[in-house]
Motif scaffolding. Sequence first.
Motif, PDB file in Angstrom:
ATOM      1  N   GLY A  95       0.816  -1.214   0.000  1.00 48.25           N
ATOM      2  CA  GLY A  95       0.000   0.000   0.000  1.00 48.25           C
ATOM      3  C   GLY A  95       0.844   1.255   0.000  1.00 48.25           C
ATOM      4  N   SER A  96       1.952   1.216   0.717  1.00 47.87           N
ATOM      5  CA  SER A  96       2.864   2.362   0.731  1.00 47.87           C
ATOM      6  C   SER A  96       3.478   2.582  -0.646  1.00 47.87           C
ATOM      7  N   ILE A  97       3.843   1.494  -1.296  1.00 49.23           N
ATOM      8  CA  ILE A  97       4.394   1.607  -2.651  1.00 49.23           C
ATOM      9  C   ILE A  97       3.336   2.168  -3.603  1.00 49.23           C
ATOM     10  N   ASN A  98       2.092   1.700  -3.468  1.00 48.39           N
ATOM     11  CA  ASN A  98       1.006   2.230  -4.300  1.00 48.39           C
ATOM     12  C   ASN A  98       0.821   3.720  -4.069  1.00 48.39           C
ATOM     13  N   ASP A  99       0.925   4.170  -2.825  1.00 48.25           N
ATOM     14  CA  ASP A  99       0.778   5.592  -2.525  1.00 48.25           C
ATOM     15  C   ASP A  99       1.909   6.410  -3.124  1.00 48.25           C
ATOM     16  N   ILE A 100       3.119   5.878  -3.067  1.00 48.88           N
ATOM     17  CA  ILE A 100       4.271   6.589  -3.620  1.00 48.88           C
ATOM     18  C   ILE A 100       4.156   6.697  -5.140  1.00 48.88           C
ATOM     19  N   VAL A 101       3.778   5.594  -5.773  1.00 50.46           N
ATOM     20  CA  VAL A 101       3.667   5.569  -7.224  1.00 50.46           C
ATOM     21  C   VAL A 101       2.424   6.319  -7.686  1.00 50.46           C
ATOM     22  N   GLY A 102       1.395   6.327  -6.863  1.00 51.99           N
ATOM     23  CA  GLY A 102       0.156   7.014  -7.215  1.00 51.99           C
ATOM     24  C   GLY A 102      -0.862   6.126  -7.892  1.00 51.99           C
ATOM     25  N   VAL A 103      -0.771   4.828  -7.645  1.00 54.67           N
ATOM     26  CA  VAL A 103      -1.709   3.883  -8.238  1.00 54.67           C
ATOM     27  C   VAL A 103      -2.868   3.699  -7.273  1.00 54.67           C
ATOM     28  N   ASP A 104      -4.080   3.780  -7.793  1.00 56.59           N
ATOM     29  CA  ASP A 104      -5.267   3.578  -6.961  1.00 56.59           C
ATOM     30  C   ASP A 104      -5.866   2.225  -7.299  1.00 56.59           C
TER      31      ASP A 104
END
Length: 79
Positions: free
Chosen positions: A43-52
């Motif tokens: 989830g942290s990686i998704n937040d950094i990359v900006g993927v929802d």
Amino acid sequence: MGIISFLIVGALAGWLASRLLKSHGFGLVGNTLVGIVGAVIGGSINDIVGVDTGGFFSHLLTATVGAALLLFAVGLVKK
């Protein structure tokens, strides 16, 4: 996501990650904990990359990738 589905995704993600990396696994409780920590990492990686992401399978994929990264890092430290 509810707590029950979070635990189910965590358990499945931990189990999948242990199979992908051909580790011995940690049992039900250990795999669940690895999957939950993996979900936080993913989830942290998704937040950094900006993927929802949304939905059960995308959450499972995110948690599995995070759990695999966690198991890989633990494997490096153990050697």
